[in-house]
Design a protein around this motif. Structure first.
Motif, PDB file in Angstrom:
ATOM      1  N   LEU A   1     -20.606  14.434  36.070  1.00  0.00           N
ATOM      2  CA  LEU A   1     -21.217  14.265  34.744  1.00  0.00           C
ATOM      3  C   LEU A   1     -21.830  12.868  34.604  1.00  0.00           C
ATOM      4  N   ILE A   2     -21.097  11.867  35.079  1.00  0.00           N
ATOM      5  CA  ILE A   2     -21.616  10.496  35.000  1.00  0.00           C
ATOM      6  C   ILE A   2     -22.837  10.319  35.911  1.00  0.00           C
ATOM      7  N   LEU A   3     -22.827  10.982  37.062  1.00  0.00           N
ATOM      8  CA  LEU A   3     -24.025  10.958  37.928  1.00  0.00           C
ATOM      9  C   LEU A   3     -25.247  11.438  37.131  1.00  0.00           C
ATOM     10  N   ALA A   4     -25.067  12.509  36.376  1.00  0.00           N
ATOM     11  CA  ALA A   4     -26.167  13.042  35.561  1.00  0.00           C
ATOM     12  C   ALA A   4     -26.573  12.039  34.480  1.00  0.00           C
ATOM     13  N   MET A   5     -25.565  11.519  33.756  1.00  0.00           N
ATOM     14  CA  MET A   5     -25.848  10.633  32.635  1.00  0.00           C
ATOM     15  C   MET A   5     -26.526   9.330  33.063  1.00  0.00           C
TER      16      MET A   5
END
Lengths: 300, 300
Positions: free
Chosen positions: B292-296
Protein backbone atom coordinates in the motif's frame (compact mmCIF):
# COMPACT_ATOMS: atom_id res chain seq x y z
CA UNK A 1 42.96 38.52 -1.75
CA UNK A 2 43.41 34.99 -0.42
CA UNK A 3 42.23 32.11 -2.58
CA UNK A 4 39.42 29.92 -1.20
CA UNK A 5 40.52 26.31 -0.76
CA UNK A 6 39.70 23.12 1.17
CA UNK A 7 41.74 21.13 3.68
CA UNK A 8 41.81 17.34 4.06
CA UNK A 9 43.27 15.09 6.75
CA UNK A 10 43.72 11.34 6.70
CA UNK A 11 44.43 10.44 10.31
CA UNK A 12 45.81 6.92 10.52
CA UNK A 13 47.13 4.88 13.41
CA UNK A 14 50.76 5.49 12.43
CA UNK A 15 50.71 8.21 9.77
CA UNK A 16 48.84 11.46 9.18
CA UNK A 17 48.36 12.80 5.69
CA UNK A 18 47.30 16.40 5.05
CA UNK A 19 46.34 18.10 1.81
CA UNK A 20 45.22 21.52 0.64
CA UNK A 21 43.29 21.61 -2.63
CA UNK A 22 41.18 23.89 -4.77
CA UNK A 23 39.02 20.94 -5.78
CA UNK A 24 39.55 17.24 -6.36
CA UNK A 25 41.71 17.82 -9.44
CA UNK A 26 43.90 20.62 -8.17
CA UNK A 27 46.05 19.74 -5.17
CA UNK A 28 48.05 22.73 -3.92
CA UNK A 29 50.05 21.18 -1.11
CA UNK A 30 50.46 17.77 0.57
CA UNK A 31 52.40 16.58 3.58
CA UNK A 32 52.85 13.34 5.51
CA UNK A 33 53.99 13.03 9.12
CA UNK A 34 53.91 10.38 11.85
CA UNK A 35 50.84 10.19 14.10
CA UNK A 36 52.11 11.07 17.61
CA UNK A 37 50.15 11.80 20.78
CA UNK A 38 46.72 13.39 20.20
CA UNK A 39 47.96 16.80 21.35
CA UNK A 40 51.10 16.78 19.17
CA UNK A 41 49.24 15.40 16.18
CA UNK A 42 46.55 18.08 16.41
CA UNK A 43 49.27 20.72 16.70
CA UNK A 44 51.10 19.37 13.65
CA UNK A 45 47.90 19.39 11.60
CA UNK A 46 46.94 22.92 12.69
CA UNK A 47 50.46 24.25 12.09
CA UNK A 48 50.56 22.82 8.58
CA UNK A 49 47.29 24.48 7.57
CA UNK A 50 48.11 27.79 9.31
CA UNK A 51 51.60 28.10 7.85
CA UNK A 52 50.53 27.14 4.33
CA UNK A 53 47.61 29.57 4.46
CA UNK A 54 49.97 32.45 5.21
CA UNK A 55 52.77 31.30 2.90
CA UNK A 56 50.53 30.68 -0.14
CA UNK A 57 47.84 33.30 0.64
CA UNK A 58 45.07 30.71 1.01
CA UNK A 59 41.77 30.88 2.82
CA UNK A 60 40.83 27.40 4.04
CA UNK A 61 37.03 27.30 4.05
CA UNK A 62 36.29 23.81 5.28
CA UNK A 63 38.17 20.77 6.53
CA UNK A 64 37.41 17.08 5.96
CA UNK A 65 38.86 14.30 8.12
CA UNK A 66 39.00 10.55 7.54
CA UNK A 67 39.98 9.02 10.87
CA UNK A 68 40.69 5.66 12.45
CA UNK A 69 37.84 4.49 14.66
CA UNK A 70 35.66 3.70 16.36
CA UNK A 71 34.15 7.18 16.10
CA UNK A 72 31.02 8.77 17.47
CA UNK A 73 29.29 10.09 14.33
CA UNK A 74 25.89 10.75 15.84
CA UNK A 75 25.20 14.46 15.35
CA UNK A 76 22.97 14.55 18.42
CA UNK A 77 25.64 13.08 20.69
CA UNK A 78 27.77 15.14 23.09
CA UNK A 79 30.70 13.09 21.77
CA UNK A 80 30.02 13.83 18.07
CA UNK A 81 33.35 13.80 16.27
CA UNK A 82 35.22 11.90 19.00
CA UNK A 83 37.11 8.68 18.91
CA UNK A 84 35.30 6.35 21.35
CA UNK A 85 36.84 3.34 23.10
CA UNK A 86 40.29 2.48 21.74
CA UNK A 87 43.37 0.81 23.15
CA UNK A 88 45.45 3.64 21.57
CA UNK A 89 46.87 5.59 24.49
CA UNK A 90 45.47 9.11 24.92
CA UNK A 91 42.99 8.87 22.03
CA UNK A 92 40.07 7.43 23.97
CA UNK A 93 37.14 9.90 23.82
CA UNK A 94 39.41 12.51 22.21
CA UNK A 95 37.24 14.89 20.15
CA UNK A 96 39.05 15.33 16.82
CA UNK A 97 36.35 17.48 15.24
CA UNK A 98 36.11 19.94 18.11
CA UNK A 99 39.89 20.21 18.53
CA UNK A 100 40.43 21.03 14.87
CA UNK A 101 37.48 23.41 14.71
CA UNK A 102 38.86 25.32 17.69
CA UNK A 103 42.42 25.36 16.36
CA UNK A 104 41.57 26.40 12.79
CA UNK A 105 38.20 28.12 13.13
CA UNK A 106 36.67 26.28 10.15
CA UNK A 107 33.82 23.73 9.93
CA UNK A 108 35.18 20.19 10.18
CA UNK A 109 33.43 17.14 8.71
CA UNK A 110 34.70 13.84 10.07
CA UNK A 111 34.02 10.24 9.06
CA UNK A 112 35.76 6.88 9.39
CA UNK A 113 38.90 6.26 7.32
CA UNK A 114 37.17 3.54 5.32
CA UNK A 115 34.10 5.71 4.63
CA UNK A 116 36.47 8.42 3.40
CA UNK A 117 38.16 5.89 1.11
CA UNK A 118 34.79 4.73 -0.18
CA UNK A 119 33.78 8.33 -0.90
CA UNK A 120 37.11 9.04 -2.63
CA UNK A 121 36.83 6.00 -4.90
CA UNK A 122 33.12 6.51 -5.55
CA UNK A 123 33.69 10.07 -6.68
CA UNK A 124 36.47 8.94 -8.96
CA UNK A 125 34.34 6.28 -10.64
CA UNK A 126 33.62 6.99 -14.27
CA UNK A 127 30.12 5.54 -14.40
CA UNK A 128 27.89 8.09 -12.73
CA UNK A 129 24.88 5.75 -12.79
CA UNK A 130 26.21 3.80 -9.82
CA UNK A 131 24.03 4.24 -6.73
CA UNK A 132 25.33 1.39 -4.55
CA UNK A 133 29.06 1.05 -4.09
CA UNK A 134 31.37 -0.81 -1.73
CA UNK A 135 34.97 -0.24 -0.69
CA UNK A 136 36.68 -2.88 1.42
CA UNK A 137 40.15 -2.39 2.87
CA UNK A 138 42.22 -5.43 3.77
CA UNK A 139 45.36 -4.45 5.68
CA UNK A 140 46.28 -4.26 9.36
CA UNK A 141 42.54 -4.46 9.91
CA UNK A 142 39.61 -5.11 7.61
CA UNK A 143 36.85 -2.56 7.11
CA UNK A 144 34.10 -1.65 4.69
CA UNK A 145 32.72 1.69 3.56
CA UNK A 146 29.43 1.55 1.69
CA UNK A 147 27.49 4.02 -0.40
CA UNK A 148 23.83 3.18 -0.85
CA UNK A 149 21.39 5.30 -2.82
CA UNK A 150 24.36 7.67 -3.30
CA UNK A 151 24.91 8.27 0.41
CA UNK A 152 27.42 6.87 2.90
CA UNK A 153 26.02 4.28 5.30
CA UNK A 154 26.28 5.19 8.98
CA UNK A 155 23.47 3.73 11.07
CA UNK A 156 23.37 2.93 14.77
CA UNK A 157 27.17 3.06 15.10
CA UNK A 158 29.01 2.57 11.81
CA UNK A 159 29.70 -0.57 9.81
CA UNK A 160 32.38 -2.85 11.22
CA UNK A 161 32.55 -5.14 8.23
CA UNK A 162 35.84 -6.71 9.37
CA UNK A 163 33.99 -8.44 12.18
CA UNK A 164 31.44 -10.44 10.18
CA UNK A 165 31.52 -14.20 10.69
CA UNK A 166 32.30 -16.48 7.76
CA UNK A 167 32.76 -20.25 7.43
CA UNK A 168 36.07 -21.37 8.95
CA UNK A 169 37.03 -24.92 8.10
CA UNK A 170 39.31 -25.73 11.03
CA UNK A 171 40.37 -29.04 9.52
CA UNK A 172 41.74 -27.30 6.46
CA UNK A 173 42.94 -24.22 8.33
CA UNK A 174 43.57 -24.97 12.01
CA UNK A 175 44.83 -21.41 12.60
CA UNK A 176 42.48 -20.13 15.33
CA UNK A 177 42.32 -16.48 14.20
CA UNK A 178 43.67 -13.40 15.97
CA UNK A 179 40.72 -11.10 16.68
CA UNK A 180 40.82 -10.32 20.42
CA UNK A 181 37.00 -10.03 20.42
CA UNK A 182 35.88 -12.77 18.04
CA UNK A 183 38.94 -14.88 17.28
CA UNK A 184 37.98 -16.19 13.83
CA UNK A 185 35.86 -13.38 12.39
CA UNK A 186 36.87 -12.11 8.93
CA UNK A 187 39.55 -9.78 10.35
CA UNK A 188 40.77 -12.52 12.68
CA UNK A 189 41.31 -14.86 9.73
CA UNK A 190 42.20 -12.64 6.77
CA UNK A 191 43.87 -9.38 7.88
CA UNK A 192 47.57 -8.79 7.18
CA UNK A 193 48.62 -9.70 10.75
CA UNK A 194 46.53 -12.91 10.54
CA UNK A 195 48.36 -13.95 7.37
CA UNK A 196 51.73 -13.15 8.96
CA UNK A 197 50.92 -15.12 12.10
CA UNK A 198 49.43 -18.12 10.29
CA UNK A 199 52.38 -18.58 7.93
CA UNK A 200 55.12 -17.38 10.31
CA UNK A 201 56.44 -14.79 7.89
CA UNK A 202 55.56 -11.23 6.85
CA UNK A 203 52.70 -11.45 4.36
CA UNK A 204 54.64 -9.49 1.72
CA UNK A 205 57.45 -12.08 1.76
CA UNK A 206 55.13 -15.01 0.98
CA UNK A 207 55.61 -16.21 -2.64
CA UNK A 208 52.81 -15.35 -5.05
CA UNK A 209 52.03 -19.01 -5.77
CA UNK A 210 51.88 -20.00 -2.07
CA UNK A 211 48.68 -21.68 -0.86
CA UNK A 212 48.34 -18.74 1.59
CA UNK A 213 46.81 -16.61 -1.15
CA UNK A 214 44.29 -19.23 -2.19
CA UNK A 215 43.09 -19.48 1.40
CA UNK A 216 43.03 -15.68 1.70
CA UNK A 217 40.97 -15.44 -1.50
CA UNK A 218 38.55 -18.02 -0.12
CA UNK A 219 37.87 -16.00 3.04
CA UNK A 220 37.54 -12.75 1.13
CA UNK A 221 35.21 -14.42 -1.40
CA UNK A 222 32.90 -15.51 1.40
CA UNK A 223 32.89 -11.96 2.76
CA UNK A 224 32.22 -10.51 -0.70
CA UNK A 225 29.40 -13.02 -1.26
CA UNK A 226 27.82 -11.91 2.01
CA UNK A 227 28.13 -8.28 0.96
CA UNK A 228 26.56 -8.98 -2.45
CA UNK A 229 23.67 -10.83 -0.78
CA UNK A 230 23.14 -8.00 1.72
CA UNK A 231 23.48 -4.71 -0.17
CA UNK A 232 23.89 -5.79 -3.82
CA UNK A 233 26.63 -3.30 -4.71
CA UNK A 234 27.07 -2.29 -8.35
CA UNK A 235 30.85 -2.11 -7.96
CA UNK A 236 33.25 -3.45 -5.33
CA UNK A 237 36.70 -1.96 -4.77
CA UNK A 238 39.27 -3.87 -2.70
CA UNK A 239 42.07 -1.77 -1.24
CA UNK A 240 44.56 -1.87 1.62
CA UNK A 241 48.04 -3.33 2.00
CA UNK A 242 47.09 -7.00 1.54
CA UNK A 243 45.51 -6.19 -1.83
CA UNK A 244 48.88 -4.97 -3.09
CA UNK A 245 49.23 -8.71 -3.75
CA UNK A 246 47.53 -8.32 -7.11
CA UNK A 247 47.44 -12.08 -7.73
CA UNK A 248 44.61 -12.11 -5.17
CA UNK A 249 42.21 -10.43 -7.59
CA UNK A 250 42.15 -13.34 -10.05
CA UNK A 251 41.78 -15.86 -7.23
CA UNK A 252 38.95 -13.83 -5.71
CA UNK A 253 37.15 -13.50 -9.06
CA UNK A 254 37.18 -17.26 -9.59
CA UNK A 255 36.27 -18.17 -6.03
CA UNK A 256 33.49 -15.60 -5.63
CA UNK A 257 31.77 -16.96 -8.74
CA UNK A 258 32.10 -20.47 -7.30
CA UNK A 259 30.63 -19.44 -3.95
CA UNK A 260 27.73 -17.52 -5.55
CA UNK A 261 27.16 -20.52 -7.86
CA UNK A 262 25.13 -18.51 -10.39
CA UNK A 263 22.41 -17.75 -7.86
CA UNK A 264 22.63 -13.98 -8.36
CA UNK A 265 21.26 -13.41 -11.85
CA UNK A 266 23.59 -10.68 -13.01
CA UNK A 267 25.34 -10.83 -16.34
CA UNK A 268 27.88 -8.34 -14.98
CA UNK A 269 28.89 -10.71 -12.18
CA UNK A 270 28.63 -13.86 -14.25
CA UNK A 271 30.51 -12.62 -17.31
CA UNK A 272 32.60 -9.62 -16.23
CA UNK A 273 33.50 -10.19 -12.61
CA UNK A 274 36.99 -8.77 -13.29
CA UNK A 275 35.29 -5.40 -13.90
CA UNK A 276 33.02 -5.84 -10.86
CA UNK A 277 35.64 -6.50 -8.17
CA UNK A 278 38.51 -4.14 -8.83
CA UNK A 279 41.56 -2.43 -7.27
CA UNK A 280 41.32 1.21 -6.14
CA UNK A 281 41.77 3.65 -9.00
CA UNK A 282 43.27 6.22 -6.64
CA UNK A 283 45.77 3.64 -5.32
CA UNK A 284 46.73 4.80 -1.82
CA UNK A 285 45.08 8.23 -2.19
CA UNK A 286 41.46 7.03 -1.80
CA UNK A 287 41.29 8.13 1.84
CA UNK A 288 42.76 11.61 1.50
CA UNK A 289 40.68 12.32 -1.61
CA UNK A 290 37.58 11.17 0.27
CA UNK A 291 38.47 13.49 3.17
CA UNK A 292 38.70 16.34 0.64
CA UNK A 293 35.24 15.46 -0.69
CA UNK A 294 33.90 15.37 2.90
CA UNK A 295 35.07 18.98 3.19
CA UNK A 296 33.74 20.06 -0.20
CA UNK A 297 30.30 18.48 0.36
CA UNK A 298 29.91 19.66 3.96
CA UNK A 299 26.73 21.68 4.35
CA UNK A 300 26.36 21.28 8.14
CA UNK B 1 -18.19 11.28 -7.53
CA UNK B 2 -15.95 8.27 -6.94
CA UNK B 3 -13.61 8.39 -3.97
CA UNK B 4 -9.86 8.32 -4.69
CA UNK B 5 -8.19 5.28 -3.13
CA UNK B 6 -5.11 3.05 -3.45
CA UNK B 7 -4.78 -0.65 -4.24
CA UNK B 8 -2.26 -3.08 -2.79
CA UNK B 9 -1.31 -6.64 -3.75
CA UNK B 10 0.84 -9.10 -1.84
CA UNK B 11 1.63 -11.81 -4.36
CA UNK B 12 3.01 -14.87 -2.61
CA UNK B 13 3.96 -18.29 -3.87
CA UNK B 14 0.74 -19.87 -2.59
CA UNK B 15 -1.55 -16.97 -1.58
CA UNK B 16 -2.46 -13.58 -3.00
CA UNK B 17 -3.68 -10.83 -0.71
CA UNK B 18 -5.42 -7.72 -2.08
CA UNK B 19 -6.47 -4.56 -0.30
CA UNK B 20 -8.17 -1.27 -1.13
CA UNK B 21 -7.46 1.61 1.25
CA UNK B 22 -7.85 5.34 1.58
CA UNK B 23 -4.54 5.53 3.41
CA UNK B 24 -2.57 3.30 5.77
CA UNK B 25 -5.11 3.68 8.55
CA UNK B 26 -8.32 3.27 6.58
CA UNK B 27 -8.71 -0.10 4.86
CA UNK B 28 -11.89 -0.27 2.78
CA UNK B 29 -11.78 -3.83 1.50
CA UNK B 30 -9.50 -6.88 1.76
CA UNK B 31 -9.53 -10.27 0.11
CA UNK B 32 -7.33 -13.39 0.07
CA UNK B 33 -7.26 -16.03 -2.64
CA UNK B 34 -4.91 -18.81 -3.76
CA UNK B 35 -2.12 -17.97 -6.22
CA UNK B 36 -2.93 -19.95 -9.38
CA UNK B 37 -1.40 -19.75 -12.85
CA UNK B 38 -0.06 -16.30 -13.78
CA UNK B 39 -3.01 -15.67 -16.14
CA UNK B 40 -5.68 -16.70 -13.63
CA UNK B 41 -4.00 -14.86 -10.77
CA UNK B 42 -3.79 -11.62 -12.78
CA UNK B 43 -7.45 -12.02 -13.73
CA UNK B 44 -8.48 -12.56 -10.11
CA UNK B 45 -6.57 -9.48 -9.01
CA UNK B 46 -7.99 -7.31 -11.79
CA UNK B 47 -11.54 -8.56 -11.22
CA UNK B 48 -11.36 -7.79 -7.50
CA UNK B 49 -10.28 -4.19 -8.07
CA UNK B 50 -12.69 -3.62 -10.95
CA UNK B 51 -15.73 -5.04 -9.14
CA UNK B 52 -15.02 -3.24 -5.89
CA UNK B 53 -14.48 0.05 -7.74
CA UNK B 54 -17.94 -0.18 -9.26
CA UNK B 55 -19.66 -1.60 -6.17
CA UNK B 56 -18.22 0.96 -3.72
CA UNK B 57 -17.84 3.88 -6.17
CA UNK B 58 -14.05 4.02 -5.82
CA UNK B 59 -11.41 5.43 -8.11
CA UNK B 60 -8.18 3.44 -7.69
CA UNK B 61 -5.37 5.87 -8.41
CA UNK B 62 -2.28 3.76 -7.97
CA UNK B 63 -1.40 0.14 -7.24
CA UNK B 64 1.49 -1.23 -5.15
CA UNK B 65 2.69 -4.83 -5.42
CA UNK B 66 4.95 -6.85 -3.12
CA UNK B 67 5.89 -9.96 -5.07
CA UNK B 68 7.91 -13.15 -4.68
CA UNK B 69 11.17 -12.99 -6.62
CA UNK B 70 13.63 -12.79 -8.12
CA UNK B 71 12.37 -9.66 -9.85
CA UNK B 72 13.86 -7.31 -12.41
CA UNK B 73 13.62 -3.92 -10.66
CA UNK B 74 15.97 -2.02 -12.95
CA UNK B 75 13.91 0.84 -14.40
CA UNK B 76 16.05 0.91 -17.54
CA UNK B 77 15.54 -2.78 -18.27
CA UNK B 78 13.10 -4.12 -20.86
CA UNK B 79 12.07 -6.62 -18.19
CA UNK B 80 11.34 -4.00 -15.50
CA UNK B 81 8.60 -5.35 -13.28
CA UNK B 82 9.04 -9.00 -14.35
CA UNK B 83 9.78 -12.06 -12.37
CA UNK B 84 13.09 -13.39 -13.72
CA UNK B 85 14.33 -16.99 -13.47
CA UNK B 86 12.12 -19.12 -11.24
CA UNK B 87 11.28 -22.79 -11.04
CA UNK B 88 7.60 -21.76 -10.62
CA UNK B 89 5.83 -22.96 -13.76
CA UNK B 90 4.61 -20.19 -16.05
CA UNK B 91 5.99 -17.34 -13.97
CA UNK B 92 9.44 -17.14 -15.52
CA UNK B 93 9.89 -13.71 -17.15
CA UNK B 94 6.21 -12.91 -16.54
CA UNK B 95 5.82 -9.13 -16.35
CA UNK B 96 3.55 -8.47 -13.35
CA UNK B 97 3.80 -4.70 -13.53
CA UNK B 98 2.90 -4.47 -17.21
CA UNK B 99 0.06 -6.99 -16.95
CA UNK B 100 -1.58 -5.15 -14.08
CA UNK B 101 -1.05 -1.73 -15.66
CA UNK B 102 -2.73 -2.95 -18.83
CA UNK B 103 -5.59 -4.63 -16.99
CA UNK B 104 -6.37 -1.78 -14.61
CA UNK B 105 -4.99 1.28 -16.38
CA UNK B 106 -3.24 2.63 -13.24
CA UNK B 107 0.46 3.12 -12.43
CA UNK B 108 1.87 0.04 -10.69
CA UNK B 109 4.86 0.12 -8.34
CA UNK B 110 6.38 -3.30 -7.70
CA UNK B 111 9.04 -4.46 -5.27
CA UNK B 112 10.08 -7.72 -3.63
CA UNK B 113 7.82 -9.17 -0.93
CA UNK B 114 10.48 -8.68 1.71
CA UNK B 115 11.13 -5.06 0.67
CA UNK B 116 7.38 -4.45 0.92
CA UNK B 117 7.37 -5.96 4.42
CA UNK B 118 10.34 -3.80 5.40
CA UNK B 119 8.54 -0.71 4.13
CA UNK B 120 5.34 -1.65 5.94
CA UNK B 121 7.08 -2.16 9.27
CA UNK B 122 9.32 0.88 8.84
CA UNK B 123 6.32 3.11 8.25
CA UNK B 124 4.62 1.71 11.29
CA UNK B 125 7.59 2.35 13.58
CA UNK B 126 6.95 4.95 16.22
CA UNK B 127 10.42 6.50 16.32
CA UNK B 128 10.65 8.65 13.22
CA UNK B 129 14.36 9.30 13.77
CA UNK B 130 15.26 5.89 12.41
CA UNK B 131 17.16 6.11 9.11
CA UNK B 132 18.54 2.56 8.85
CA UNK B 133 16.15 -0.31 9.35
CA UNK B 134 16.17 -4.05 8.68
CA UNK B 135 13.39 -6.58 8.23
CA UNK B 136 14.31 -10.26 8.00
CA UNK B 137 11.77 -12.94 7.20
CA UNK B 138 12.46 -16.51 8.30
CA UNK B 139 9.93 -18.90 6.81
CA UNK B 140 9.86 -21.16 3.76
CA UNK B 141 12.80 -19.07 2.64
CA UNK B 142 14.90 -16.41 4.33
CA UNK B 143 15.11 -12.87 3.01
CA UNK B 144 16.03 -9.38 4.11
CA UNK B 145 14.57 -5.98 3.22
CA UNK B 146 16.69 -3.02 4.24
CA UNK B 147 16.05 0.70 4.48
CA UNK B 148 19.17 2.83 4.54
CA UNK B 149 19.14 6.61 4.74
CA UNK B 150 15.32 6.28 4.62
CA UNK B 151 15.27 4.50 1.25
CA UNK B 152 14.86 0.85 0.29
CA UNK B 153 18.06 -0.88 -0.84
CA UNK B 154 18.01 -2.27 -4.37
CA UNK B 155 21.42 -2.25 -6.02
CA UNK B 156 22.75 -4.39 -8.84
CA UNK B 157 19.99 -6.97 -8.42
CA UNK B 158 18.32 -6.95 -5.01
CA UNK B 159 19.49 -8.26 -1.67
CA UNK B 160 19.36 -12.04 -1.27
CA UNK B 161 20.15 -12.07 2.41
CA UNK B 162 19.05 -15.69 2.83
CA UNK B 163 22.08 -16.81 0.88
CA UNK B 164 24.85 -15.33 3.03
CA UNK B 165 27.38 -17.83 4.40
CA UNK B 166 27.76 -18.26 8.14
CA UNK B 167 29.85 -20.60 10.31
CA UNK B 168 28.49 -24.15 10.18
CA UNK B 169 29.99 -26.46 12.80
CA UNK B 170 29.45 -29.83 11.13
CA UNK B 171 30.57 -31.75 14.21
CA UNK B 172 27.82 -30.17 16.29
CA UNK B 173 25.29 -30.05 13.44
CA UNK B 174 26.06 -32.67 10.77
CA UNK B 175 22.90 -31.71 8.82
CA UNK B 176 24.30 -30.71 5.40
CA UNK B 177 21.80 -27.95 4.60
CA UNK B 178 19.13 -27.88 1.89
CA UNK B 179 19.87 -24.92 -0.39
CA UNK B 180 20.02 -26.31 -3.95
CA UNK B 181 22.59 -23.64 -4.85
CA UNK B 182 24.75 -23.36 -1.73
CA UNK B 183 23.78 -26.24 0.54
CA UNK B 184 24.66 -24.70 3.92
CA UNK B 185 24.05 -21.01 3.40
CA UNK B 186 21.78 -19.29 5.97
CA UNK B 187 18.59 -20.38 4.19
CA UNK B 188 19.98 -23.89 3.72
CA UNK B 189 20.54 -24.22 7.48
CA UNK B 190 17.86 -22.10 9.12
CA UNK B 191 14.70 -21.84 6.96
CA UNK B 192 11.50 -23.61 8.03
CA UNK B 193 12.03 -26.53 5.61
CA UNK B 194 15.64 -26.91 6.88
CA UNK B 195 14.37 -27.23 10.47
CA UNK B 196 11.72 -29.75 9.40
CA UNK B 197 14.24 -31.85 7.49
CA UNK B 198 16.94 -31.72 10.16
CA UNK B 199 14.64 -32.83 12.98
CA UNK B 200 12.32 -35.08 10.92
CA UNK B 201 9.17 -33.29 12.02
CA UNK B 202 7.25 -30.15 11.06
CA UNK B 203 8.98 -27.22 12.72
CA UNK B 204 5.76 -26.10 14.46
CA UNK B 205 5.44 -29.49 16.21
CA UNK B 206 8.92 -29.29 17.81
CA UNK B 207 8.65 -28.60 21.58
CA UNK B 208 9.63 -25.09 22.69
CA UNK B 209 12.48 -26.35 24.87
CA UNK B 210 13.96 -28.59 22.14
CA UNK B 211 17.63 -28.02 21.25
CA UNK B 212 16.42 -27.26 17.69
CA UNK B 213 15.57 -23.71 18.74
CA UNK B 214 18.92 -23.06 20.37
CA UNK B 215 20.65 -24.12 17.16
CA UNK B 216 18.25 -22.02 15.09
CA UNK B 217 18.95 -18.99 17.31
CA UNK B 218 22.68 -19.56 16.87
CA UNK B 219 22.46 -19.43 13.06
CA UNK B 220 20.17 -16.42 13.10
CA UNK B 221 22.46 -14.64 15.59
CA UNK B 222 25.41 -15.09 13.25
CA UNK B 223 23.34 -13.66 10.41
CA UNK B 224 22.18 -10.73 12.56
CA UNK B 225 25.77 -10.07 13.66
CA UNK B 226 26.83 -9.92 10.01
CA UNK B 227 23.99 -7.54 9.27
CA UNK B 228 24.92 -5.28 12.20
CA UNK B 229 28.57 -5.23 11.09
CA UNK B 230 27.58 -4.44 7.50
CA UNK B 231 24.76 -1.84 7.62
CA UNK B 232 24.47 -1.00 11.34
CA UNK B 233 20.65 -0.95 11.47
CA UNK B 234 18.96 1.08 14.21
CA UNK B 235 16.18 -1.50 14.54
CA UNK B 236 15.84 -5.12 13.39
CA UNK B 237 12.47 -6.80 12.89
CA UNK B 238 12.29 -10.58 12.53
CA UNK B 239 9.16 -11.89 10.82
CA UNK B 240 7.99 -14.96 8.91
CA UNK B 241 6.51 -18.28 9.98
CA UNK B 242 9.52 -19.58 11.92
CA UNK B 243 9.47 -16.45 14.10
CA UNK B 244 5.97 -17.39 15.29
CA UNK B 245 8.06 -19.48 17.70
CA UNK B 246 8.38 -16.53 20.05
CA UNK B 247 10.81 -18.37 22.36
CA UNK B 248 13.38 -17.74 19.59
CA UNK B 249 13.52 -14.02 20.41
CA UNK B 250 15.02 -14.50 23.88
CA UNK B 251 17.50 -17.07 22.59
CA UNK B 252 18.51 -14.72 19.75
CA UNK B 253 18.94 -11.76 22.12
CA UNK B 254 21.29 -13.72 24.37
CA UNK B 255 23.26 -15.35 21.57
CA UNK B 256 23.65 -12.19 19.45
CA UNK B 257 25.18 -10.38 22.43
CA UNK B 258 27.56 -13.32 22.91
CA UNK B 259 28.59 -13.34 19.25
CA UNK B 260 29.12 -9.55 19.15
CA UNK B 261 31.04 -9.82 22.43
CA UNK B 262 30.70 -6.11 23.25
CA UNK B 263 32.66 -5.09 20.19
CA UNK B 264 29.92 -2.80 18.88
CA UNK B 265 29.83 0.09 21.32
CA UNK B 266 26.11 0.69 21.49
CA UNK B 267 24.28 1.03 24.77
CA UNK B 268 21.07 0.14 22.92
CA UNK B 269 22.45 -3.24 21.84
CA UNK B 270 24.32 -3.92 25.06
CA UNK B 271 21.54 -2.99 27.47
CA UNK B 272 18.25 -3.11 25.55
CA UNK B 273 18.68 -5.76 22.88
CA UNK B 274 15.09 -6.92 23.48
CA UNK B 275 13.97 -3.54 22.07
CA UNK B 276 16.49 -3.74 19.23
CA UNK B 277 15.58 -7.13 17.75
CA UNK B 278 11.79 -7.35 17.77
CA UNK B 279 8.78 -9.10 16.21
CA UNK B 280 6.76 -7.35 13.48
CA UNK B 281 4.26 -4.87 14.87
CA UNK B 282 1.94 -5.48 11.93
CA UNK B 283 2.09 -9.25 12.51
CA UNK B 284 1.32 -10.86 9.15
CA UNK B 285 0.18 -7.59 7.53
CA UNK B 286 3.66 -6.09 7.04
CA UNK B 287 3.78 -7.06 3.37
CA UNK B 288 0.34 -5.83 2.31
CA UNK B 289 0.77 -2.57 4.23
CA UNK B 290 4.14 -2.11 2.53
CA UNK B 291 2.53 -2.71 -0.87
CA UNK B 292 0.00 0.00 0.00
CA UNK B 293 2.82 2.40 0.86
CA UNK B 294 4.55 1.53 -2.43
CA UNK B 295 1.37 2.72 -4.17
CA UNK B 296 0.98 5.84 -2.02
CA UNK B 297 4.61 6.91 -2.44
CA UNK B 298 4.81 6.16 -6.17
CA UNK B 299 5.89 9.24 -8.10
CA UNK B 300 7.15 7.45 -11.24
Amino acid sequence: MAENVFGAVELGGTKTFVVIAEDKKNIISRHLFPTLSPKDTMENIATFFKNKSVELKLNIQKLGVGCFGPLDLNKDSALYGSITSTPKKGWEYFNIKRQLENALNVPVKIDTDVNASALGEYNHVYNSNINNFAYITIGTGIGGGFIINRQLVHGLVHPEFGHIRIPHNKKKDPFPGICPYHQDCLEGLASGPAITERWHQPSNSIPKDHVAWKLEAEYLSHAITNLICTISPELIVLGGGVMHQYQLFGLIHTKTKMVLNQYIKSKFIQEHIEEYIIPPRLHDDSGIMGALILAMQNTD
